[in-house]
Design a protein around this motif. Structure first.
Motif, PDB file in Angstrom:
ATOM      1  N   ILE A 136      49.326  41.563  31.363  1.00  0.00           N
ATOM      2  CA  ILE A 136      48.773  41.816  32.702  1.00  0.00           C
ATOM      3  C   ILE A 136      48.558  43.313  32.908  1.00  0.00           C
ATOM      4  CG2 ILE A 136      49.334  41.721  35.184  1.00  0.00           C
ATOM      5  CD1 ILE A 136      50.604  38.910  34.560  1.00  0.00           C
ATOM      6  N   GLU A 137      49.470  44.120  32.351  1.00  0.00           N
ATOM      7  CA  GLU A 137      49.328  45.576  32.476  1.00  0.00           C
ATOM      8  C   GLU A 137      48.029  46.050  31.809  1.00  0.00           C
ATOM      9  OE1 GLU A 137      51.191  47.132  34.602  1.00  0.00           O
ATOM     10  OE2 GLU A 137      49.844  48.822  34.197  1.00  0.00           O
ATOM     11  N   LEU A 138      47.706  45.501  30.641  1.00  0.00           N
ATOM     12  CA  LEU A 138      46.458  45.880  29.956  1.00  0.00           C
ATOM     13  C   LEU A 138      45.234  45.351  30.712  1.00  0.00           C
ATOM     14  CD1 LEU A 138      47.642  45.334  26.281  1.00  0.00           C
ATOM     15  CD2 LEU A 138      47.175  47.537  27.408  1.00  0.00           C
ATOM     16  N   LEU A 139      45.372  44.176  31.281  1.00  0.00           N
ATOM     17  CA  LEU A 139      44.274  43.635  32.101  1.00  0.00           C
ATOM     18  C   LEU A 139      44.088  44.468  33.370  1.00  0.00           C
ATOM     19  CD1 LEU A 139      45.130  39.911  31.473  1.00  0.00           C
ATOM     20  CD2 LEU A 139      42.881  40.923  31.015  1.00  0.00           C
ATOM     21  N   ARG A 140      45.193  45.022  33.877  1.00  0.00           N
ATOM     22  CA  ARG A 140      45.117  45.871  35.078  1.00  0.00           C
ATOM     23  C   ARG A 140      44.371  47.174  34.765  1.00  0.00           C
ATOM     24  NH1 ARG A 140      50.139  45.821  36.418  1.00  0.00           N
ATOM     25  NH2 ARG A 140      50.024  44.337  38.139  1.00  0.00           N
ATOM     26  N   ILE A 141      44.634  47.741  33.597  1.00  0.00           N
ATOM     27  CA  ILE A 141      43.917  48.973  33.191  1.00  0.00           C
ATOM     28  C   ILE A 141      42.411  48.683  33.135  1.00  0.00           C
ATOM     29  CG2 ILE A 141      43.569  50.647  31.324  1.00  0.00           C
ATOM     30  CD1 ILE A 141      46.604  50.225  30.648  1.00  0.00           C
ATOM     31  N   ASN A 142      42.056  47.558  32.540  1.00  0.00           N
ATOM     32  CA  ASN A 142      40.647  47.168  32.496  1.00  0.00           C
ATOM     33  C   ASN A 142      40.082  46.911  33.896  1.00  0.00           C
ATOM     34  OD1 ASN A 142      39.345  46.646  29.666  1.00  0.00           O
ATOM     35  ND2 ASN A 142      41.488  46.042  29.413  1.00  0.00           N
ATOM     36  N   GLY A 143      40.886  46.280  34.739  1.00  0.00           N
ATOM     37  CA  GLY A 143      40.444  45.997  36.117  1.00  0.00           C
ATOM     38  C   GLY A 143      40.151  47.277  36.885  1.00  0.00           C
ATOM     39  N   GLU A 144      41.015  48.276  36.695  1.00  0.00           N
ATOM     40  CA  GLU A 144      40.795  49.581  37.321  1.00  0.00           C
ATOM     41  C   GLU A 144      39.498  50.212  36.814  1.00  0.00           C
ATOM     42  OE1 GLU A 144      42.701  52.087  39.423  1.00  0.00           O
ATOM     43  OE2 GLU A 144      43.014  50.082  40.209  1.00  0.00           O
ATOM     44  N   HIS A 185      36.276  32.082  35.682  1.00  0.00           N
ATOM     45  CA  HIS A 185      36.904  31.767  34.387  1.00  0.00           C
ATOM     46  C   HIS A 185      38.220  32.499  34.241  1.00  0.00           C
ATOM     47  CE1 HIS A 185      35.497  35.822  33.361  1.00  0.00           C
ATOM     48  NE2 HIS A 185      34.439  35.494  34.098  1.00  0.00           N
ATOM     49  N   GLY A 186      39.006  32.051  33.282  1.00  0.00           N
ATOM     50  CA  GLY A 186      40.178  32.813  32.883  1.00  0.00           C
ATOM     51  C   GLY A 186      39.751  34.078  32.150  1.00  0.00           C
ATOM     52  N   LEU A 187      40.668  35.070  32.098  1.00  0.00           N
ATOM     53  CA  LEU A 187      40.349  36.341  31.443  1.00  0.00           C
ATOM     54  C   LEU A 187      41.571  36.803  30.640  1.00  0.00           C
ATOM     55  CD1 LEU A 187      37.971  38.509  31.497  1.00  0.00           C
ATOM     56  CD2 LEU A 187      39.456  39.800  33.042  1.00  0.00           C
ATOM     57  N   GLY A 188      41.298  37.339  29.467  1.00  0.00           N
ATOM     58  CA  GLY A 188      42.405  37.827  28.632  1.00  0.00           C
ATOM     59  C   GLY A 188      41.862  38.591  27.456  1.00  0.00           C
ATOM     60  N   THR A 189      42.244  38.172  26.252  1.00  0.00           N
ATOM     61  CA  THR A 189      41.686  38.806  25.062  1.00  0.00           C
ATOM     62  C   THR A 189      40.219  38.411  24.910  1.00  0.00           C
ATOM     63  OG1 THR A 189      42.475  36.971  23.706  1.00  0.00           O
ATOM     64  CG2 THR A 189      43.894  38.914  23.841  1.00  0.00           C
ATOM     65  N   LYS A 190      39.874  37.250  25.475  1.00  0.00           N
ATOM     66  CA  LYS A 190      38.475  36.825  25.480  1.00  0.00           C
ATOM     67  C   LYS A 190      37.879  36.994  26.873  1.00  0.00           C
ATOM     68  CE  LYS A 190      39.232  32.820  23.416  1.00  0.00           C
ATOM     69  NZ  LYS A 190      38.975  31.482  22.902  1.00  0.00           N
ATOM     70  N   ASP A 225      27.113  43.469  37.479  1.00  0.00           N
ATOM     71  CA  ASP A 225      28.279  42.836  36.861  1.00  0.00           C
ATOM     72  C   ASP A 225      28.691  43.708  35.684  1.00  0.00           C
ATOM     73  OD1 ASP A 225      30.213  41.054  35.971  1.00  0.00           O
ATOM     74  OD2 ASP A 225      28.888  39.311  36.020  1.00  0.00           O
ATOM     75  N   CYS A 226      29.986  44.049  35.648  1.00  0.00           N
ATOM     76  CA  CYS A 226      30.482  45.017  34.661  1.00  0.00           C
ATOM     77  C   CYS A 226      31.652  44.428  33.878  1.00  0.00           C
ATOM     78  CB  CYS A 226      30.941  46.279  35.402  1.00  0.00           C
ATOM     79  SG  CYS A 226      31.637  47.543  34.329  1.00  0.00           S
ATOM     80  N   GLY A 227      31.597  44.567  32.566  1.00  0.00           N
ATOM     81  CA  GLY A 227      32.709  44.131  31.723  1.00  0.00           C
ATOM     82  C   GLY A 227      33.181  45.256  30.834  1.00  0.00           C
ATOM     83  N   THR A 228      34.512  45.362  30.681  1.00  0.00           N
ATOM     84  CA  THR A 228      35.074  46.370  29.774  1.00  0.00           C
ATOM     85  C   THR A 228      36.009  45.684  28.787  1.00  0.00           C
ATOM     86  OG1 THR A 228      36.969  46.779  31.227  1.00  0.00           O
ATOM     87  CG2 THR A 228      35.026  48.193  31.515  1.00  0.00           C
ATOM     88  N   PHE A 229      36.220  46.369  27.658  1.00  0.00           N
ATOM     89  CA  PHE A 229      37.171  45.914  26.641  1.00  0.00           C
ATOM     90  C   PHE A 229      37.986  47.128  26.223  1.00  0.00           C
ATOM     91  CE2 PHE A 229      38.399  44.640  22.286  1.00  0.00           C
ATOM     92  CZ  PHE A 229      38.943  43.397  22.556  1.00  0.00           C
ATOM     93  N   TYR A 230      39.307  47.032  26.438  1.00  0.00           N
ATOM     94  CA  TYR A 230      40.194  48.165  26.162  1.00  0.00           C
ATOM     95  C   TYR A 230      41.523  47.616  25.655  1.00  0.00           C
ATOM     96  CZ  TYR A 230      43.035  52.351  27.057  1.00  0.00           C
ATOM     97  OH  TYR A 230      43.887  53.420  26.926  1.00  0.00           O
ATOM     98  N   LYS A 231      41.974  48.130  24.513  1.00  0.00           N
ATOM     99  CA  LYS A 231      43.252  47.710  23.911  1.00  0.00           C
ATOM    100  C   LYS A 231      43.372  46.194  23.806  1.00  0.00           C
ATOM    101  CE  LYS A 231      45.858  51.905  24.511  1.00  0.00           C
ATOM    102  NZ  LYS A 231      47.067  52.573  25.005  1.00  0.00           N
ATOM    103  N   GLY A 232      42.245  45.555  23.437  1.00  0.00           N
ATOM    104  CA  GLY A 232      42.302  44.123  23.132  1.00  0.00           C
ATOM    105  C   GLY A 232      42.140  43.196  24.315  1.00  0.00           C
ATOM    106  N   TYR A 233      41.990  43.766  25.526  1.00  0.00           N
ATOM    107  CA  TYR A 233      41.846  42.935  26.734  1.00  0.00           C
ATOM    108  C   TYR A 233      40.574  43.294  27.500  1.00  0.00           C
ATOM    109  CZ  TYR A 233      46.259  40.851  25.709  1.00  0.00           C
ATOM    110  OH  TYR A 233      47.245  40.141  25.076  1.00  0.00           O
ATOM    111  N   ASN A 234      40.210  42.400  28.420  1.00  0.00           N
ATOM    112  CA  ASN A 234      38.936  42.507  29.128  1.00  0.00           C
ATOM    113  C   ASN A 234      39.098  42.842  30.611  1.00  0.00           C
ATOM    114  OD1 ASN A 234      36.440  41.498  27.432  1.00  0.00           O
ATOM    115  ND2 ASN A 234      38.207  40.280  26.777  1.00  0.00           N
TER     116      ASN A 234
END
Ligand code: MG
Ligand code: MG
Length: 257
Positions: free
Chosen positions: A10-18, A168-173, A94-103
């Motif tokens: 969740i911490e890595l997903l939070r970095i991406n969310g920011e 959708h769900g969000l994670g490594t994919k 619509d914006c998507g990022t990928f950082y340290k394996g998460y989206n």
């Protein structure tokens, strides 16, 4: 399979969310009559890469750009282009990022200059329908509770809900289980466990809900060519109240200045 995330994930997903939140705010600063959508895309891609991340949409199933930029009757998945934004348009980014394996994944519909009252209402109602969906995304609830919350709110204003596309769900994919439709019945569908990370993303039409796919195989248009709006946030399902991993705060702070 629906898999809740660990707090480390969740911490890595939070970095991406920011990062997606801040990228959308950078884009929002530029939205104005006279700007091309390709310029918005360039700024976003530079901003994402400057933060050590990758724009996850670029190259995804052949998508050509960092952002999906969808103007007026384009609901989602528009290509950035040499189209010049004009007063009264709406532009969904619509914006998507990928950082340290998460989206990261979020979207916002910006008005270009002054829009008419009906369009302003479409934007306000679509955004609020997203917050209604977030309110419903608590541990133990079901996916249908989210869809029902979005749909009942949007339809109460006479707007319609696109059925062909969903959150959708969000994670490594970029897209994980469960699908999160913007329509539904309370108490139906997949149960939401604590720690599940999902994107809720209402796509709401000013007119009828029918859509069609453009010949390029990507852009989704409303069949009646009336406007559609799209807002998306990433949340973690928690007990009592979902926690947002992305936010519109950076966008809306800037728009007040
Ligand atoms: Mg998105
Ligand atoms: Mg999404």
């Amino acid at each position: 399979m629906v898999r809740p995330k660990t707090e480390e994930e969740i911490e890595l997903l939070r970095i991406n969310g920011e990062l997606v939140s801040k990228t959308l705010a950078e884009v929002g600063k530029l939205v104005a009559p006279g700007v091309t959508t390709a310029e918005l895309d360039r700024v976003a891609e530079t901003f994402i890469r400057d933060h050590g991340a990758v724009p996850s949409f670029k190259g995804f199933e052949g998508f050509p750009s960092a952002l999906c930029i969808s103007v007026n009757d384009v609901v989602v998945h528009g290509f950035p282009s040499d189209y010049i934004l004009k007063e009264g348009d709406i532009v969904s980014v619509d914006c998507g990022t990928f950082y340290k394996g998460y989206n990261g994944d979020s979207a916002y519909t910006f008005p270009v200059g002054e829009v008419d009252a009906e369009t302003a209402k479409l934007l306000a109602v679509t955004k609020e329908s997203l917050y209604k969906g977030i309110d419903a995304a608590v541990a133990g609830a079901r996916v249908g509770d989210i869809g029902y919350a979005v749909q009942s709110y949007a339809e109460s204003f006479g707007f319609s809900v696109v059925r062909e596309l969903e959150g959708h769900g969000l994670g490594t994919k970029m897209h994980e289980e469960p699908g999160v439709p913007n329509y539904g019945r309370p108490g139906r569908g997949t149960r939401l466990p604590e720690g599940l990370v999902i994107c809720i993303e209402p796509m709401i039409c000013a007119g009828a809900r029918g859509v069609y796919l453009a010949r390029n195989g990507w852009a989704v248009h409303t069949s009646d060519h009336r406007n559609a709006a799209h807002y998306e946030l990433t949340v973690v399902v928690r007990k009592g109240r979902a926690e947002q991993l992305s936010t519109f705060e950076y966008i809306e702070k800037k728009s007040i200045q």
